[in-house]
Design a protein around this motif. Structure first.
Motif, PDB file in Angstrom:
ATOM      1  N   ASP A   3      32.207 -32.366 118.285  1.00 54.31           N
ATOM      2  CA  ASP A   3      33.050 -31.110 118.337  1.00 54.31           C
ATOM      3  C   ASP A   3      31.765 -30.657 118.713  1.00 54.31           C
ATOM      4  N   ASN A   5      31.663 -27.193 118.407  1.00 55.29           N
ATOM      5  CA  ASN A   5      32.007 -26.531 117.610  1.00 55.29           C
ATOM      6  C   ASN A   5      30.156 -26.819 116.157  1.00 55.29           C
ATOM      7  N   VAL A   6      29.895 -28.403 116.529  1.00 57.97           N
ATOM      8  CA  VAL A   6      29.038 -28.321 115.480  1.00 57.97           C
ATOM      9  C   VAL A   6      27.402 -28.542 116.858  1.00 57.97           C
ATOM     10  N   GLU A   7      28.171 -30.062 117.530  1.00 63.75           N
ATOM     11  CA  GLU A   7      26.838 -30.817 118.149  1.00 63.75           C
ATOM     12  C   GLU A   7      26.743 -29.408 119.376  1.00 63.75           C
ATOM     13  N   LYS A   9      25.186 -26.240 121.657  1.00 58.58           N
ATOM     14  CA  LYS A   9      24.342 -25.052 122.059  1.00 58.58           C
ATOM     15  C   LYS A   9      24.725 -24.340 122.969  1.00 58.58           C
ATOM     16  N   TYR A  32      29.424 -24.045 127.673  1.00 62.20           N
ATOM     17  CA  TYR A  32      29.613 -23.183 125.572  1.00 62.20           C
ATOM     18  C   TYR A  32      28.797 -22.176 125.686  1.00 62.20           C
ATOM     19  N   GLU A  34      30.473 -20.278 121.565  1.00 61.73           N
ATOM     20  CA  GLU A  34      30.483 -20.345 120.777  1.00 61.73           C
ATOM     21  C   GLU A  34      32.466 -20.870 120.313  1.00 61.73           C
ATOM     22  N   PRO A  35      31.626 -20.867 118.758  1.00 55.65           N
ATOM     23  CA  PRO A  35      32.911 -20.993 118.096  1.00 55.65           C
ATOM     24  C   PRO A  35      33.882 -20.170 118.540  1.00 55.65           C
ATOM     25  N   ARG A  40      38.724 -23.257 114.395  1.00 51.18           N
ATOM     26  CA  ARG A  40      37.618 -24.549 114.559  1.00 51.18           C
ATOM     27  C   ARG A  40      38.091 -25.328 115.578  1.00 51.18           C
ATOM     28  N   ASN A  41      39.169 -25.580 116.023  1.00 52.53           N
ATOM     29  CA  ASN A  41      39.271 -26.272 117.017  1.00 52.53           C
ATOM     30  C   ASN A  41      39.210 -25.746 118.160  1.00 52.53           C
ATOM     31  N   PHE A  43      36.469 -22.890 120.825  1.00 52.44           N
ATOM     32  CA  PHE A  43      35.483 -23.012 121.802  1.00 52.44           C
ATOM     33  C   PHE A  43      35.673 -22.425 122.574  1.00 52.44           C
ATOM     34  N   THR A  95      37.870 -34.203 124.376  1.00 54.84           N
ATOM     35  CA  THR A  95      36.748 -35.255 123.907  1.00 54.84           C
ATOM     36  C   THR A  95      36.961 -36.311 124.333  1.00 54.84           C
TER      37      THR A  95
END
Length: 128
Positions: A3, A5-7, A9, A32, A34-35, A40-41, A43, A95
């Motif tokens: 993910d 959005n979590v992992e 930067k 990347y 931002e989300p 949240r699925n 970015f 993923t």
């Protein structure tokens, strides 16, 4: 990475681990950003390319960090790179995702300054 959005930067350069689409074509690398605020699925990213068509914006060598903290060179660094002139939504189900590079703060600022005024777009070939 499962993910971003979590992992991830802001400024991380990401790709699908196989780097192939469902049609077995090489996928573009995504920066990347931002989300997506309401889903949240997804970015928000910036797509890197070598194509100078459609108003794509040239990047500079000092927009890229060449090696990670341990000194290992990133797979992706400046190579006459351009950024597509608008943000792109990307599904996190792209993923597994791997980090293959990183932008400098100057590179992040440049991309945000140059693509932020545009409407974010889905590009069907880059959603899977």
């Amino acid at each position: 990475m499962i993910d971003p959005n979590v992992e991830a930067k802001k400024g991380d350069i990401l790709t699908k681990a196989t780097n192939l689409s469902e049609e077995d074509k090489t996928t573009h690398y995504m920066v990347y950003l931002e989300p997506f605020p309401t889903n949240r699925n997804l970015f928000i990213g910036a797509m890197l390319t070598h194509s100078s068509i459609n108003g794509n914006i040239p990047l500079m060598k000092d927009h890229f960090i060449t090696a990670d903290e341990s000194g290992k060179n990133y797979k992706i660094s400046y190579d006459k790179s351009l950024v597509v002139n608008h943000p792109v939504y990307k599904k996190i189900d792209w993923t597994p995702i791997i980090k293959v590079g990183q932008l400098t703060q100057k590179g992040i600022d440049f991309i945000e300054d140059n693509i932020a005024p545009y409407v974010k777009q889905f590009i069907p070939q880059n959603l899977g």
